[in-house]
Each structure stands twice: as structure tokens, then as C-alpha cells.
Design an enzyme around this catalytic site. Structure first.
Site, mmCIF file in Angstrom:
data_model
loop_
_atom_site.group_PDB
_atom_site.id
_atom_site.type_symbol
_atom_site.label_atom_id
_atom_site.label_comp_id
_atom_site.label_asym_id
_atom_site.label_seq_id
_atom_site.Cartn_x
_atom_site.Cartn_y
_atom_site.Cartn_z
ATOM 1 N N TYR A 1 -3.010 2.545 -11.868
ATOM 2 C CA TYR A 1 -1.926 3.537 -11.746
ATOM 3 C C TYR A 1 -0.550 2.886 -11.714
ATOM 4 O O TYR A 1 0.452 3.532 -11.449
ATOM 5 C CB TYR A 1 -2.125 4.421 -10.512
ATOM 6 C CG TYR A 1 -2.315 3.664 -9.228
ATOM 7 C CD1 TYR A 1 -1.231 3.186 -8.518
ATOM 8 C CD2 TYR A 1 -3.577 3.425 -8.733
ATOM 9 C CE1 TYR A 1 -1.395 2.483 -7.348
ATOM 10 C CE2 TYR A 1 -3.766 2.722 -7.553
ATOM 11 C CZ TYR A 1 -2.676 2.249 -6.868
ATOM 12 O OH TYR A 1 -2.847 1.540 -5.699
ATOM 13 N N SER B 1 -0.592 4.102 0.757
ATOM 14 C CA SER B 1 -1.306 5.026 1.648
ATOM 15 C C SER B 1 -0.456 5.498 2.828
ATOM 16 O O SER B 1 -0.504 6.686 3.169
ATOM 17 C CB SER B 1 -2.606 4.392 2.142
ATOM 18 O OG SER B 1 -3.517 4.314 1.083
ATOM 19 N N LYS C 1 -13.418 -4.464 1.864
ATOM 20 C CA LYS C 1 -14.274 -3.281 1.670
ATOM 21 C C LYS C 1 -15.768 -3.564 1.869
ATOM 22 O O LYS C 1 -16.494 -2.705 2.350
ATOM 23 C CB LYS C 1 -14.046 -2.689 0.281
ATOM 24 C CG LYS C 1 -12.731 -1.949 0.142
ATOM 25 C CD LYS C 1 -12.661 -1.282 -1.213
ATOM 26 C CE LYS C 1 -11.407 -0.443 -1.359
ATOM 27 N NZ LYS C 1 -11.417 0.337 -2.591
ATOM 28 N N GLY D 1 -16.014 -2.442 -17.269
ATOM 29 C CA GLY D 1 -15.940 -3.167 -16.000
ATOM 30 C C GLY D 1 -17.243 -3.015 -15.232
ATOM 31 O O GLY D 1 -18.018 -2.073 -15.478
ATOM 32 N N SER E 1 0.831 -1.207 0.000
ATOM 33 C CA SER E 1 0.000 0.000 0.000
ATOM 34 C C SER E 1 0.867 1.258 0.000
ATOM 35 O O SER E 1 1.842 1.357 0.748
ATOM 36 C CB SER E 1 -0.897 0.003 1.243
ATOM 37 O OG SER E 1 -1.551 1.242 1.356
ATOM 38 N N GLY F 1 -4.815 7.005 -13.080
ATOM 39 C CA GLY F 1 -5.398 6.538 -11.824
ATOM 40 C C GLY F 1 -4.719 7.112 -10.586
ATOM 41 O O GLY F 1 -5.309 7.107 -9.497
ATOM 42 N N ARG G 1 -16.855 -7.774 -19.502
ATOM 43 C CA ARG G 1 -16.592 -9.104 -20.057
ATOM 44 C C ARG G 1 -17.752 -10.045 -19.718
ATOM 45 O O ARG G 1 -18.265 -10.752 -20.581
ATOM 46 C CB ARG G 1 -15.273 -9.628 -19.473
ATOM 47 C CG ARG G 1 -14.914 -11.015 -19.875
ATOM 48 C CD ARG G 1 -13.572 -11.398 -19.295
ATOM 49 N NE ARG G 1 -13.565 -11.415 -17.818
ATOM 50 C CZ ARG G 1 -12.518 -11.727 -17.088
ATOM 51 N NH1 ARG G 1 -11.366 -12.026 -17.667
ATOM 52 N NH2 ARG G 1 -12.585 -11.732 -15.766
ATOM 53 N N ASP H 1 -14.046 6.398 -2.791
ATOM 54 C CA ASP H 1 -13.574 6.006 -4.122
ATOM 55 C C ASP H 1 -14.301 6.781 -5.230
ATOM 56 O O ASP H 1 -13.665 7.337 -6.135
ATOM 57 C CB ASP H 1 -13.771 4.500 -4.345
ATOM 58 C CG ASP H 1 -12.758 3.676 -3.557
ATOM 59 O OD1 ASP H 1 -11.684 4.200 -3.224
ATOM 60 O OD2 ASP H 1 -13.047 2.494 -3.289
ATOM 61 N N GLY I 1 -17.213 -4.281 -11.609
ATOM 62 C CA GLY I 1 -16.843 -4.725 -10.264
ATOM 63 C C GLY I 1 -17.060 -3.613 -9.246
ATOM 64 O O GLY I 1 -17.799 -2.650 -9.489
HETATM 65 P P1 ATR Z 1 -12.520 -3.933 -8.338
HETATM 66 O O1 ATR Z 1 -12.999 -3.908 -6.918
HETATM 67 O O2 ATR Z 1 -11.119 -3.379 -8.513
HETATM 68 O O3 ATR Z 1 -13.494 -3.307 -9.279
HETATM 69 P P2 ATR Z 1 -13.507 -6.511 -9.058
HETATM 70 O O4 ATR Z 1 -14.761 -6.220 -8.291
HETATM 71 O O5 ATR Z 1 -12.884 -7.865 -8.908
HETATM 72 O O6 ATR Z 1 -12.359 -5.469 -8.727
HETATM 73 O O7 ATR Z 1 -13.828 -6.250 -10.614
HETATM 74 C C1 ATR Z 1 -12.892 -6.460 -11.627
HETATM 75 C C2 ATR Z 1 -13.487 -6.039 -12.981
HETATM 76 O O8 ATR Z 1 -12.445 -6.174 -13.957
HETATM 77 C C3 ATR Z 1 -14.646 -6.908 -13.445
HETATM 78 O O9 ATR Z 1 -15.512 -6.100 -14.201
HETATM 79 C C4 ATR Z 1 -13.935 -7.926 -14.345
HETATM 80 O O10 ATR Z 1 -14.749 -8.502 -15.335
HETATM 81 P P3 ATR Z 1 -15.652 -9.820 -15.034
HETATM 82 O O11 ATR Z 1 -16.863 -9.330 -14.316
HETATM 83 O O12 ATR Z 1 -15.937 -10.377 -16.360
HETATM 84 O O13 ATR Z 1 -14.800 -10.714 -14.184
HETATM 85 C C5 ATR Z 1 -12.897 -7.046 -14.984
HETATM 86 N N1 ATR Z 1 -11.764 -7.816 -15.485
HETATM 87 C C6 ATR Z 1 -10.763 -8.375 -14.756
HETATM 88 N N2 ATR Z 1 -9.892 -9.009 -15.571
HETATM 89 C C7 ATR Z 1 -10.348 -8.833 -16.839
HETATM 90 C C8 ATR Z 1 -9.879 -9.238 -18.130
HETATM 91 N N3 ATR Z 1 -8.757 -9.945 -18.285
HETATM 92 N N4 ATR Z 1 -10.599 -8.857 -19.208
HETATM 93 C C9 ATR Z 1 -11.736 -8.134 -19.070
HETATM 94 N N5 ATR Z 1 -12.223 -7.726 -17.883
HETATM 95 C C10 ATR Z 1 -11.545 -8.066 -16.786
#
Ligand code: ATR
Length: 317
Positions: A253, A46, A95, A155, A44, A274, A179, A131, A157
Site C-alpha cells: 500500500y 495503526s 508475528k 509469493g 506504523s 493494499g 521466486r 490478516d 511468505g
Molecule cells: P511477508 O510476511 O510480508 O509475507 P516474507 O514472509 O518475508 O514477508 O515473504 C516475502 C515474499 O516476497 C516471499 O515470497 C519472497 O520470495 P522468496 O521466498 O523467494 O524470498 C517474496 N519476495 C521478496 N522480494 C522479492 C523479489 N525481489 N522478487 C520476487 N519475490 C520476492
């Protein structure tokens, strides 16, 4: 008794290293403790970022890393009250898991389902997430108000959720592409439940659909880990879809200039790294704990320096 000063310590004193560590050396009995709970936490940035800001502001605080295993999270959070720790950041993987252990969470943290900042006021622990606001503030500092901006988020997530909620709340029109399509659908539904029908749309994660969506967008935001160290050659979208009129943001980042940002720059687009979001989310946390205006630029430089010396980094704290 004669105490021998080791050569290494003598060299540090002569080179000024002790001056650099003066903040840590000034920890006293009444110094208030802040920190970050994570697993792993050793990479980290931070602690470097927050202690530099604390020193710049002349505050009587110190910020330390706490390595907390998932099965020890409840005990660690209770310990914050017992030890009268003034506040902590929460990072991967805690989190979401930390929420049941807190006395209350902000409306924003409840909606996003994620807490990255805990404040301890007289033994009452309150969770919030900085965030989304951190991302929003870094965009606004660079390019002005986002009201009416059309943004495509890659994304679905935790980071995408925090950023999407902050953008929609600020008046952006948001589309999501992921994805795994079902996760984008779920996130869009959550946004529409919170902000009303039509607040967010989903775009199929294929070139044709992305091309069409991007032609009607002002901003592209990567919230996936694609392009992050140790795979800096990866890119989350076909670079041929980028245009000079786009504002392109990457929450990754490490490296600072991801391949996405390099390709965006090459076609004349404006870019945002980032590291800006990282500094802003940390600055907002520090302001919550201390009530002082945080020195964002100093924090960004400290994060950059820490990144330069640590190499690999995980999470966004
Ligand atoms: P964070 O808290 O950083 O957002 P997360 O909740 O694990 O981490 O989410 C990761 C995101 O990156 C997801 O949208 C993931 O896509 P999936 O839902 O299909 O898993 C995306 N991601 C991670 N690796 C990827 C890859 N190689 N190609 C495309 N998307 C990817």
C-alpha cells in the site's frame, strides 16, 4: 505564578490543532490501553487508524505504539497482563515469535503460524490473525463472494500463507507462484494437509507457466514486497500477462497505486489496493477488543492520511 504559553502552543490552540488531539487529551485514569508491538514500530499507521476509530466511536480507549526488541518480546508480553493492557496488534518481526508467550491461539493462527492480534481477558492472552480475514473481507466488499474463484497468489511468505488459507477456506481454488519454488511447494503442502488433496497447486515462476495459469484464473494477488517504496518501478509479474478480465490485488500500500495496479488498470482489469486490507485487518482487531462495529471507511481514510504524512512504511500494521 504566571505561566507563559509558548507561541507554538498558542498557535495550535488558535488553529484548532488541540481539537484534533482532543481524544489524546481525554485519556483518564480509567481509560483502557491498546497498542502495537513491533520493531521498528515508528512508521506504523495503526495508532492513527485505531485512535481515529476509537474517537469516532466515542470509546474510552487509547492505542499506543510499543517498540519491542526481539530479545524483550517475552517480557513485553508478560507486561501486558501486569499492566492490564486490553489488547495489542503484533507486527514485524514478532508475528510468529509471540505464539509461545500466549495462553492460547485460534485455530486459524495455529494453522497460519502467525498472530497479529492479542486479546487480554482477565489476564488470559489469546492470539488470532486478522490478516487473512481482512484480505478476504476487503475483496468481498469490493467484488462479492469468492466461492469458486480461481486465484493465483504471487509469493509464499507469511502474508501469502494468511491470505491463501483464508481464500481456500472461503471456497477459492488457489495456485501459488514464488521466486523460491521450494517455499511455494511447502505452502501448497500445508494447505493440502489442512483442506485436503488438490486444495492448492504450484506454478513455476516463469512467464510461460504464469501465462497459462493466468489464462485460467479470475484473480491475481501480489503478496511479495516487489513494487514497494523505495522501488516503486518494480513489478512482480510481466505486465504483458495481465488481462482485462482479471481482478488484481496488491497487498503493498506504499505507494497506494503500485506499478502492478497501474498496469492492470491500463489493460482494463479491476484492481484492489493494499490499503483496503490494512483497514479491514485493523477493523477486525478493534472489533475483537471492544465488541463494537468498527468504522472501516474512517479507518481507511485515517491510514491514508497517516501514510501521506509519514512517507515510508514497513509491515502491514
Ligand atoms: P511477508 O510476511 O510480508 O509475507 P516474507 O514472509 O518475508 O514477508 O515473504 C516475502 C515474499 O516476497 C516471499 O515470497 C519472497 O520470495 P522468496 O521466498 O523467494 O524470498 C517474496 N519476495 C521478496 N522480494 C522479492 C523479489 N525481489 N522478487 C520476487 N519475490 C520476492
Amino acid at each position: 505564578m504566571v505561566v507563559k504559553v509558548p507561541d507554538e502552543v498558542r498557535n495550535n490552540i488558535e488553529s484548532g490543532e488541540v481539537k484534533r488531539q482532543a481524544h489524546i487529551l481525554s485519556v483518564r485514569g480509567d481509560t483502557r490501553v491498546l497498542g502495537v508491538l513491533g520493531c521498528p514500530v515508528e512508521h506504523s499507521v495503526s495508532p492513527a487508524m485505531q485512535n481515529t476509530a476509537i474517537q469516532a466511536l466515542g470509546l474510552n480507549y487509547v492505542y499506543v505504539p510499543f517498540h519491542v526488541l526481539p530479545e524483550k518480546l517475552g517480557g513485553a508480553v508478560q507486561g501486558l497482563c501486569a499492566l492490564e493492557v486490553a489488547g495489542v496488534n503484533i507486527t514485524i518481526p514478532h508475528k510468529r515469535a509471540v505464539i509461545p508467550f500466549l495462553d492460547s491461539v485460534s485455530e486459524r493462527a495455529r494453522l497460519v503460524g502467525s498472530v497479529n492480534t492479542v486479546t487480554n481477558v482477565d489476564g488470559v492472552l489469546t492470539g488470532d490473525t486478522t490478516d487473512g480475514p481482512g484480505f478476504l473481507q476487503s475483496v468481498e466488499a469490493e467484488w462479492g463472494a469468492v466461492d469458486g474463484t480461481r486465484a493465483l497468489i504471487l509469493g509464499a511468505g507469511g502474508s501469502a500463507k494468511a491470505i491463501a488459507f483464508a481464500l481456500v477456506e472461503a471456497g477459492c481454488l488457489v495456485s501459488l507462484s514464488n521466486r523460491t519454488r521450494s517455499k511455494a511447494d511447502e505452502l501448497a503442502e500445508a494447505i493440502c494437509r489442512a483442506f485436503g488433496e488438490g486444495s492448492a497447486a504450484v506454478v513455476e515462476n516463469v512467464d510461460g507457466a504464469l501465462r497459462e495459469a493466468l489464462s485460467g484464473c479470475d484473480m491475481l494477488i501480489n503478496t511479495t514486497s516487489v513494487g514497494m517504496h523505495p522501488k516503486p518501478d518494480e513489478i512482480p509479474v510481466n505486465p504483458e500477462l495481465l488481462r482485462s478480465s482479471l481482478m488484481v490485488c496488491d497487498i503493498v500500500y506504499n505507494p497506494l497505486k503500485t506499478r502492478l495496479l497501474a498496469e492492470a488498470e491500463r489493460c482494463g482489469a479491476r484492481t484492489l489496493s493494499g490499503i483496503k486490507m490494512l483497514a479491514r485487518q485493523g477493523a477486525i482487531s478493534l472489533e475483537k477488543w471492544t465488541g463494537c462495529k468498527a468504522p472501516v471507511d474512517i479507518m481507511e481514510r485515517a491510514a491514508l492520511a497517516a501514510l501521506g504524512s509519514s512517507g515510508e512504511v514497513h509491515g502491514n500494521s
